[in-house]
Design an enzyme around this catalytic site. Sequence first.
Site, PDB file in Angstrom:
ATOM      1  N   TRP A  95     -58.739  92.656  42.900  1.00  0.00           N
ATOM      2  CA  TRP A  95     -59.399  92.528  41.604  1.00  0.00           C
ATOM      3  C   TRP A  95     -58.852  91.379  40.791  1.00  0.00           C
ATOM      4  O   TRP A  95     -59.623  90.629  40.171  1.00  0.00           O
ATOM      5  CB  TRP A  95     -59.340  93.845  40.825  1.00  0.00           C
ATOM      6  N   ASP A 165     -56.711  93.414  32.821  1.00  0.00           N
ATOM      7  CA  ASP A 165     -57.754  94.286  33.375  1.00  0.00           C
ATOM      8  C   ASP A 165     -57.079  95.622  33.663  1.00  0.00           C
ATOM      9  O   ASP A 165     -56.303  95.747  34.608  1.00  0.00           O
ATOM     10  CB  ASP A 165     -58.312  93.656  34.654  1.00  0.00           C
ATOM     11  N   LYS A 189     -63.387 105.277  35.595  1.00  0.00           N
ATOM     12  CA  LYS A 189     -62.294 105.944  36.310  1.00  0.00           C
ATOM     13  C   LYS A 189     -61.725 107.076  35.430  1.00  0.00           C
ATOM     14  O   LYS A 189     -61.878 108.240  35.751  1.00  0.00           O
ATOM     15  CB  LYS A 189     -61.190 104.946  36.688  1.00  0.00           C
TER      16      LYS A 189
HETATM   17  N1  PMP Z   1     -61.277  95.629  37.993  1.00  0.00           N
HETATM   18  C1  PMP Z   1     -60.745  96.717  38.577  1.00  0.00           C
HETATM   19  C2  PMP Z   1     -59.262  96.903  38.546  1.00  0.00           C
HETATM   20  C3  PMP Z   1     -61.582  97.647  39.198  1.00  0.00           C
HETATM   21  O1  PMP Z   1     -61.060  98.722  39.786  1.00  0.00           O
HETATM   22  C4  PMP Z   1     -62.974  97.434  39.193  1.00  0.00           C
HETATM   23  C5  PMP Z   1     -63.939  98.419  39.808  1.00  0.00           C
HETATM   24  N2  PMP Z   1     -63.504  99.226  40.788  1.00  0.00           N
HETATM   25  C6  PMP Z   1     -63.470  96.285  38.585  1.00  0.00           C
HETATM   26  C7  PMP Z   1     -62.601  95.416  37.982  1.00  0.00           C
HETATM   27  C8  PMP Z   1     -64.938  96.001  38.545  1.00  0.00           C
HETATM   28  O2  PMP Z   1     -65.498  96.907  37.704  1.00  0.00           O
HETATM   29  P1  PMP Z   1     -67.072  97.015  37.460  1.00  0.00           P
HETATM   30  O3  PMP Z   1     -67.626  97.590  38.700  1.00  0.00           O
HETATM   31  O4  PMP Z   1     -67.125  97.904  36.274  1.00  0.00           O
HETATM   32  O5  PMP Z   1     -67.565  95.641  37.174  1.00  0.00           O
END
Ligand code: PMP
Length: 355
Positions: A95, A165, A189
Amino acid sequence: MNFSAGPATLPPAVLEEARRDLVSLPGVGVSPLEISHRSPWFEGVIGEAEANVRDLLAVPEGYRVLFLQGGASMQFSMVPMNLGGTSGHVVTGSWSGKALAEAARLRSAVARWDGRDEGYVRVPAAEDLRLDAGDAYLHITSNETIHGVEWPAGAEPAASVLVCDTSSDFLSRPVDVGRYGLLYAGAQKNAGPAGVTIVIVREDVLERIPDGLPRLLDYRTYAEHGSLYNTPPVFAIYVVALVTRWLRHEVGGLGAQGAHNREKAGLLYGRIDDSGGLYRGHAVPDSRSLMNVTWRLPSPELDARFVGEATAEGLMGLKGHRSVGGIRASIYNALPLEGVRALASFMDGFARRNG
Ligand code: PMP
């Protein structure tokens, strides 16, 4: 028991309340799916959601709490658009790598540390970082949902504008918000259903935003209109209000929730450490995630057998992310201790049968 990485398990009491209200809100007479975002009811809901987040995280004066759409992924673009300049990134997993790649499409973005060659098994030590004081901001990912790597609380680097994030460990433990210029988290989450993204931003960071951005991609639009410039995701914010109310009043806040999460994670890491090599944990102990516990077995066939037999026993969502394989148990706030105990005892039985 739902061990999915997100959307993820929600507190049963919240689901029950949402079901009771779904067709007709008591005293209001319409469904939360059909009510106006300009109604007094929703003003109360979004106000409570914000107040709960502020209370839980002890958000200091001088910060705004905003509700956006587009997921955490949209923040990968909004942060560089709004904060500008060269961004520094600490890459601890998939991520944070995506945040870097997306920032690089718009601006200059540089990895100040990258754990890729080590297989993303840890967060860096302070001396590993090659920070540059000229960076407009430093971006970290507090918990890597796929690799199961999390910054230990308080070990995050310091930067004049630290951006985080925190999608997959939001509201899982106390956080010193005052260290950050901006935090963002998709709700799906720990905080509610998919569809709403929470941003906590320091006011001086808002003042640096260049004019001329598309309105919906400019944080100031949300700050100036109480996140009601256009139609927000009403139902998702309503569930966030219920979940954060539950966290405050039923759980007793993030100190209590954090202790509970450490106990849950400790049960699974204990099984991994005591398995004689059958369960091979991914992250090094100091960087282990309290939210996403990741490990693998000696072969992909055993991984698959583990997941299949666990699923048959009602332990769902344990397959590792498709990019890394193995096993991942996501044990967010609402996954109860008895669920983790059930998984731990399944791990014991599987080890006896396959050891
Ligand atoms: N950052 C992290 C740490 C995530 O776990 C996720 C989704 N699993 C995202 C970003 C992306 O999130 P979204 O699907 O809400 O765009």
